[in-house]
Scaffold this motif. Structure first.
Motif, short mmCIF file in Angstrom:
data_model
loop_
_atom_site.label_atom_id
_atom_site.label_comp_id
_atom_site.label_asym_id
_atom_site.label_seq_id
_atom_site.Cartn_x
_atom_site.Cartn_y
_atom_site.Cartn_z
N ASP A 85 0.83 -1.20 0.00
CA ASP A 85 0.00 0.00 0.00
C ASP A 85 0.87 1.26 0.00
O ASP A 85 0.57 2.23 -0.70
CB ASP A 85 -0.94 0.01 1.21
N ARG A 86 1.93 1.25 0.78
CA ARG A 86 2.82 2.42 0.84
C ARG A 86 3.50 2.65 -0.50
O ARG A 86 3.60 3.78 -0.97
CB ARG A 86 3.85 2.21 1.96
N ILE A 113 8.42 13.44 -1.29
CA ILE A 113 7.68 12.28 -0.77
C ILE A 113 8.06 12.04 0.68
O ILE A 113 7.19 11.77 1.52
CB ILE A 113 7.94 11.04 -1.63
N ALA A 114 9.35 12.14 1.01
CA ALA A 114 9.81 11.94 2.39
C ALA A 114 9.14 12.95 3.32
O ALA A 114 8.70 12.59 4.42
CB ALA A 114 11.33 12.07 2.46
N ARG A 115 9.05 14.19 2.89
CA ARG A 115 8.39 15.22 3.72
C ARG A 115 6.89 14.96 3.83
O ARG A 115 6.30 15.08 4.91
CB ARG A 115 8.62 16.61 3.14
N ARG A 116 6.28 14.58 2.74
CA ARG A 116 4.83 14.38 2.71
C ARG A 116 4.39 13.18 3.54
O ARG A 116 3.33 13.17 4.15
CB ARG A 116 4.37 14.20 1.27
N ARG A 117 5.20 12.13 3.54
CA ARG A 117 4.83 10.88 4.20
C ARG A 117 5.50 10.70 5.57
O ARG A 117 5.46 9.60 6.08
CB ARG A 117 5.25 9.70 3.31
N PRO A 118 6.04 11.70 6.14
CA PRO A 118 7.01 11.71 7.23
C PRO A 118 7.86 10.44 7.39
O PRO A 118 7.69 9.68 8.33
CB PRO A 118 6.23 12.04 8.48
N GLN A 146 11.83 2.85 -1.01
CA GLN A 146 10.50 2.51 -1.52
C GLN A 146 10.45 2.68 -3.04
O GLN A 146 9.87 1.85 -3.75
CB GLN A 146 9.43 3.37 -0.84
N ILE A 147 11.06 3.73 -3.53
CA ILE A 147 11.10 3.96 -4.98
C ILE A 147 11.88 2.84 -5.66
O ILE A 147 11.45 2.32 -6.70
CB ILE A 147 11.70 5.35 -5.30
N ALA A 148 13.00 2.45 -5.08
CA ALA A 148 13.79 1.35 -5.65
C ALA A 148 12.98 0.06 -5.68
O ALA A 148 13.04 -0.71 -6.66
CB ALA A 148 15.08 1.16 -4.85
N HIS A 185 -6.56 -0.03 -8.09
CA HIS A 185 -7.29 1.14 -7.58
C HIS A 185 -6.47 1.98 -6.61
O HIS A 185 -6.70 3.17 -6.47
CB HIS A 185 -8.60 0.71 -6.92
N ARG A 186 -5.49 1.38 -5.94
CA ARG A 186 -4.67 2.15 -5.00
C ARG A 186 -3.88 3.22 -5.73
O ARG A 186 -3.62 4.29 -5.17
CB ARG A 186 -3.71 1.24 -4.24
#
Length: 149
Positions: free
Chosen positions: A77-78, A95-100, A109-111, A136-137
């Motif tokens: 999900d992440r 993304i790091a700032r947005r998702r703390p 996660q990107i890798a 859908h996610r």
């Protein structure tokens, strides 16, 4: 001869790929932009018959899209949320700032996304999401951020 034109989206690629093996049967991707969709249906209605080679090419393309779509099921999900963030133009730092999470976690996660989707870059992952993702996610986030679909 009766002509059968099947219309379906990313969620039924397997059924479409099997169906186009029947004589006088063609398929159109319902997820295409409306103008392209109408043009393809119109061309199929005008065609007297579809050459066997074109049917095989269509089937191969549908099968490839189905295989691509299934790769998205491997995402957590992440990771699906991070992919949607990438599609919205966010960098790993954003993304790091947005998702703390830490920048290292976002990059990890990107890798993982690139590895699971079997693509070489973030751009390729986003392109694949627009091309073949039926998860859908991801698509829900894409629709809300960029008027996708």
């Amino acid at each position: 001869a009766t002509r059968l034109i099947l219309v379906g989206g990313l969620n039924c690629l397997g059924q479409l790929a099997r169906a186009v093996l029947r004589p006088n049967t063609s398929a159109v991707n319902a997820d295409l932009p409306f103008g392209v969709f109408v043009r393809q249906v119109s061309e199929l209605l005008r065609a007297s018959c579809v050459p066997h080679g074109l049917t095989q090419q269509l089937r191969a393309g549908l099968s490839q899209r189905q295989a691509e779509a299934e790769r998205f099921r491997q995402l957590t999900d992440r990771e699906a949320a991070v992919l949607a963030d990438l599609a919205c133009g966010l960098s790993a730092a954003d993304i790091a700032r947005r998702r703390p999470v830490s920048l290292a976690t976002a990059r990890s996660q990107i890798a993982a996304i690139l590895r699971k989707l079997q693509v070489p870059s973030q751009t390729a992952a986003v392109a694949l999401a627009y091309r073949s993702c039926a998860d859908h996610r991801v698509t829900t986030a894409l629709r809300s951020h960029q008027n996708y679909g």
